[in-house]
Design a protein around this motif. Structure first.
Motif, PDB file in Angstrom:
ATOM      1  N   TYR A  84       0.835  -1.210   0.000  1.00 27.31           N
ATOM      2  CA  TYR A  84       0.000   0.000   0.000  1.00 27.31           C
ATOM      3  C   TYR A  84       0.866   1.255   0.000  1.00 27.31           C
ATOM      4  O   TYR A  84       0.565   2.241  -0.689  1.00 27.31           O
ATOM      5  CB  TYR A  84      -0.916   0.008   1.226  1.00 27.31           C
ATOM      6  N   ARG A  85       1.939   1.227   0.769  1.00 29.36           N
ATOM      7  CA  ARG A  85       2.817   2.394   0.826  1.00 29.36           C
ATOM      8  C   ARG A  85       3.444   2.654  -0.551  1.00 29.36           C
ATOM      9  O   ARG A  85       3.526   3.801  -1.011  1.00 29.36           O
ATOM     10  CB  ARG A  85       3.893   2.176   1.885  1.00 29.36           C
ATOM     11  N   ALA A  86       3.872   1.582  -1.217  1.00 32.66           N
ATOM     12  CA  ALA A  86       4.480   1.725  -2.541  1.00 32.66           C
ATOM     13  C   ALA A  86       3.446   2.164  -3.571  1.00 32.66           C
ATOM     14  O   ALA A  86       3.735   2.995  -4.443  1.00 32.66           O
ATOM     15  CB  ALA A  86       5.122   0.400  -2.962  1.00 32.66           C
ATOM     16  N   LEU A  87       2.241   1.614  -3.498  1.00 25.48           N
ATOM     17  CA  LEU A  87       1.170   2.006  -4.424  1.00 25.48           C
ATOM     18  C   LEU A  87       0.846   3.487  -4.267  1.00 25.48           C
ATOM     19  O   LEU A  87       0.650   4.214  -5.254  1.00 25.48           O
ATOM     20  CB  LEU A  87      -0.073   1.154  -4.165  1.00 25.48           C
ATOM     21  N   ASN A  88       0.804   3.951  -3.026  1.00 28.30           N
ATOM     22  CA  ASN A  88       0.544   5.362  -2.760  1.00 28.30           C
ATOM     23  C   ASN A  88       1.625   6.235  -3.394  1.00 28.30           C
ATOM     24  O   ASN A  88       1.337   7.254  -4.037  1.00 28.30           O
ATOM     25  CB  ASN A  88       0.502   5.582  -1.247  1.00 28.30           C
ATOM     26  N   ASN A 122      -2.026  17.655   0.143  1.00 25.97           N
ATOM     27  CA  ASN A 122      -0.802  17.359   0.904  1.00 25.97           C
ATOM     28  C   ASN A 122      -1.094  16.853   2.313  1.00 25.97           C
ATOM     29  O   ASN A 122      -0.337  16.052   2.865  1.00 25.97           O
ATOM     30  CB  ASN A 122       0.086  18.603   0.975  1.00 25.97           C
ATOM     31  N   ARG A 123      -2.191  17.334   2.898  1.00 19.83           N
ATOM     32  CA  ARG A 123      -2.552  16.926   4.260  1.00 19.83           C
ATOM     33  C   ARG A 123      -2.704  15.410   4.359  1.00 19.83           C
ATOM     34  O   ARG A 123      -2.427  14.806   5.393  1.00 19.83           O
ATOM     35  CB  ARG A 123      -3.849  17.622   4.679  1.00 19.83           C
ATOM     36  N   PHE A 124      -3.166  14.778   3.264  1.00 18.80           N
ATOM     37  CA  PHE A 124      -3.438  13.339   3.278  1.00 18.80           C
ATOM     38  C   PHE A 124      -2.378  12.532   2.529  1.00 18.80           C
ATOM     39  O   PHE A 124      -2.570  11.346   2.285  1.00 18.80           O
ATOM     40  CB  PHE A 124      -4.812  13.062   2.652  1.00 18.80           C
ATOM     41  N   ARG A 125      -1.269  13.162   2.182  1.00 18.14           N
ATOM     42  CA  ARG A 125      -0.270  12.541   1.306  1.00 18.14           C
ATOM     43  C   ARG A 125       0.178  11.173   1.797  1.00 18.14           C
ATOM     44  O   ARG A 125       0.269  10.219   1.011  1.00 18.14           O
ATOM     45  CB  ARG A 125       0.940  13.468   1.178  1.00 18.14           C
ATOM     46  N   ASP A 126       0.451  11.045   3.088  1.00 18.00           N
ATOM     47  CA  ASP A 126       0.990   9.787   3.612  1.00 18.00           C
ATOM     48  C   ASP A 126      -0.067   8.896   4.258  1.00 18.00           C
ATOM     49  O   ASP A 126       0.266   7.861   4.841  1.00 18.00           O
ATOM     50  CB  ASP A 126       2.087  10.081   4.645  1.00 18.00           C
ATOM     51  N   GLU A 325      11.057  -0.167  -4.271  1.00 25.12           N
ATOM     52  CA  GLU A 325      10.214   0.230  -3.142  1.00 25.12           C
ATOM     53  C   GLU A 325       9.963  -0.917  -2.172  1.00 25.12           C
ATOM     54  O   GLU A 325       9.931  -0.711  -0.954  1.00 25.12           O
ATOM     55  CB  GLU A 325       8.867   0.773  -3.657  1.00 25.12           C
ATOM     56  N   LEU A 326       9.759  -2.112  -2.703  1.00 26.27           N
ATOM     57  CA  LEU A 326       9.411  -3.253  -1.859  1.00 26.27           C
ATOM     58  C   LEU A 326      10.621  -4.056  -1.414  1.00 26.27           C
ATOM     59  O   LEU A 326      10.570  -4.748  -0.393  1.00 26.27           O
ATOM     60  CB  LEU A 326       8.453  -4.191  -2.613  1.00 26.27           C
TER      61      LEU A 326
END
Length: 508
Positions: A84-88, A122-126, A325-326
């Motif tokens: 999920y982090r990489a997809l984001n 940007n508030r929701f970026r991560d 990334e992974l």
């Protein structure tokens, strides 16, 4: 595995029936299972389900895993969080132009522009989903992840089943997550979200947790009410609410509860993003989140809720990104677990291009229409909507290629291709689940009987900081004649447990 009915002694049969009755009664008291309807009560047959109530086959045994199986599931959570982090990041870099632009185009296809703009703030970026549930099919060749769900049902059901099984005297085994793993896991996730929302002391949010269930998701309301009550017992002020019970003020969101009006610190979004236009107050919730007056999970990020993410993982052009990334090991592992998937994009390819890894009769193809004439053996494929559609959950809109006559298969492909502008569809390899033998209480026969079936295992991971912790696993075992494995009246639904020794496990 349970011995055949004719090998059970009368005492064994009575003991198993007793267990099933106790499990059923616990679920009935929790409001999650339809109480038996006898002919004397309304004239309906025994075992018939009343409208709006849930019913499935109750087993006296959990679905048993080996210690090696448990290790697999425990290690899977961190890998899926990394995915999920990489997809984001892949999506964000595609928007910026440092990754191919077609990535964000696919993930944004059919979405309202205002929702896309909101998700990119940007508030929701991560921000990532705080609950991760893959659907996993054990096959003869190993495990296969057919889907990822970040707005999953079944959390309350799995928790209630674990408690019910824990109250019954079984041979020694350990429930995955324990009797209260689901409740404790959800509570830990909520507390982590509240800490994150209060990172800025000047803008800290105080108040309750509101689990907001839409009309579209109303069938799940009883289990979310059960979960809310258990969270209250954990010391978390929690309410399961209808969207109309949420009110907006300049200071934040307020929840109308039976005990009065309470400020909302965290809103758990139990509704799909395609349904936003039908969710009262949705735009006010989004405005409050944008202003930092309430925390919301899962985030309003439709790009992270698309099934076509599997196609991106398998796309050869993107392999360098995923490996970086992974990490090589996680990339290889997820590539082997997630079946090959393609986006059914109707646009013509250049003369020198072919559809990656897609062949018909040992021949590479460049046009989806070539698949319409594939043989039954060649079309062991599944067509389903990628996301952002009322057809994209609950096994709706799914067509299994080898289970259809050729004319219907061709029609399913044509429909999927024509739907691309508003709802992209995907094509995915079909993997047949291996057979398991379980038992269940047959109310009509009044005894515990054996059943052969195929299993879908649904582990629940709750994210706290950088960790994704396994809290429980729901097993749904459907009769052998069912191609699509999901919750149904004919399915056995039980929690998973770890056998004390390999010989007593179902050997997933």
């Amino acid at each position: 595995m349970t011995p055949a009915r004719d090998l059970l002694t009368r005492a064994d049969q009575e003991l198993l029936q007793q267990r099933c009755h106790r499990i059923r009664e616990a679920l009935v008291q929790d409001g999650l299972y339809d109480a038996p309807v006898l002919p004397a009560a309304g004239g309906t047959e025994a075992g018939e389900t009343r409208a709006g109530m849930s019913r499935w086959r109750i087993s006296p045994h959990p679905f048993l895993l080996s210690p090696q199986d448990l290790a697999f599931f425990q290690s899977l959570g961190p890998a899926l969080l990394a995915f999920y982090r990489a997809l984001n990041r892949l999506y964000q870099e595609s928007v910026l132009g440092t990754q191919p632009g077609w990535v964000q185009a696919y993930l944004d296809q059919g979405k309202p522009e205002d929702l896309i703009a909101f998700s990119r703030m940007n508030r929701f970026r991560d921000h990532l989903p705080a609950v991760i549930r893959p659907d996993i099919i054990p096959t003869e060749a190993g495990m296969v992840i057919t889907e990822l769900d970040s707005v999953p049902g079944g959390m309350g059901l799995t928790g209630a089943l674990a408690r019910a099984f824990d109250q019954v005297n079984h041979p020694p085994y350990s429930l995955v997550g324990g009797a209260d793993g689901m409740v404790q896991g959800f509570a830990a996730m909520v507390r982590a979200q509240l800490v994150r929302s209060g990172e800025d002391p000047e803008n800290s949010i105080e108040g309750c947790l509101a689990i907001v269930v839409s009309e579209e998701a109303k069938d799940y309301r009883p289990e979310m009410e059960w979960l809310a009550a258990r969270l209250q017992e954990q010391g978390l002020e929690t309410y399961c609410l209808d969207p109309k019970d949420i009110h907006f003020t300049e200071d934040g969101l307020l929840a109308s509860t039976k005990t009065g009006t309470r400020p909302v610190a965290l809103l758990y979004r139990f509704f799909e993003l395609f349904d936003l236009k039908n969710v009262p107050k949705a735009e006010l919730v989004m405005y409050a989140a944008k202003k930092g007056r309430v925390a919301v999970t899962p985030p309003f990020k439709p790009a992270l809720e698309e099934k076509l993410a599997f196609a991106l993982l398998h796309h050869p052009v993107l392999a360098p990104f995923w490996k970086q990334e992974l990490g090589e090991d996680t990339f290889v592992r997820l590539s082997s677990l997630m079946p090959r998937t393609w986006v059914l994009d109707p646009r013509p390819l250049p003369p020198t291009a072919v559809i990656p890894d897609m062949r018909v009769g040992n021949r590479a193809i460049a046009d989806w229409q070539d698949l319409t004439m594939a043989s039954q053996k060649e079309r062991r494929l599944v067509v389903k909507p990628s996301g952002f559609s009322e057809l994209a959950w609950g096994s709706r809109g799914v067509s299994v290629g080898h289970d259809l006559p050729q004319t219907e298969w061709a029609a399913a492909l044509d429909h999927a291709l024509a739907s691309f502008p508003r709802t992209p569809y995907i094509l995915q390899e079909f993997h047949k689940g291996r057979q398991f033998d379980l038992s269940y209480y047959n109310e009509r026969a009044g005894e515990v009987v054996p059943m052969a079936g195929r299993a879908r295992l649904s582990p629940y991971y709750f994210v706290t900081g950088d960790r994704a912790e396994l809290a429980g696993i729901l097993a749904t075992v459907c009769p052998l004649d069912k191609k699509l494995l999901h919750g149904m009246r004919d399915a056995i639904m039980v929690p998973c447990a770890v056998a004390p020794g390999e010989s007593k496990s179902q050997k997933v």
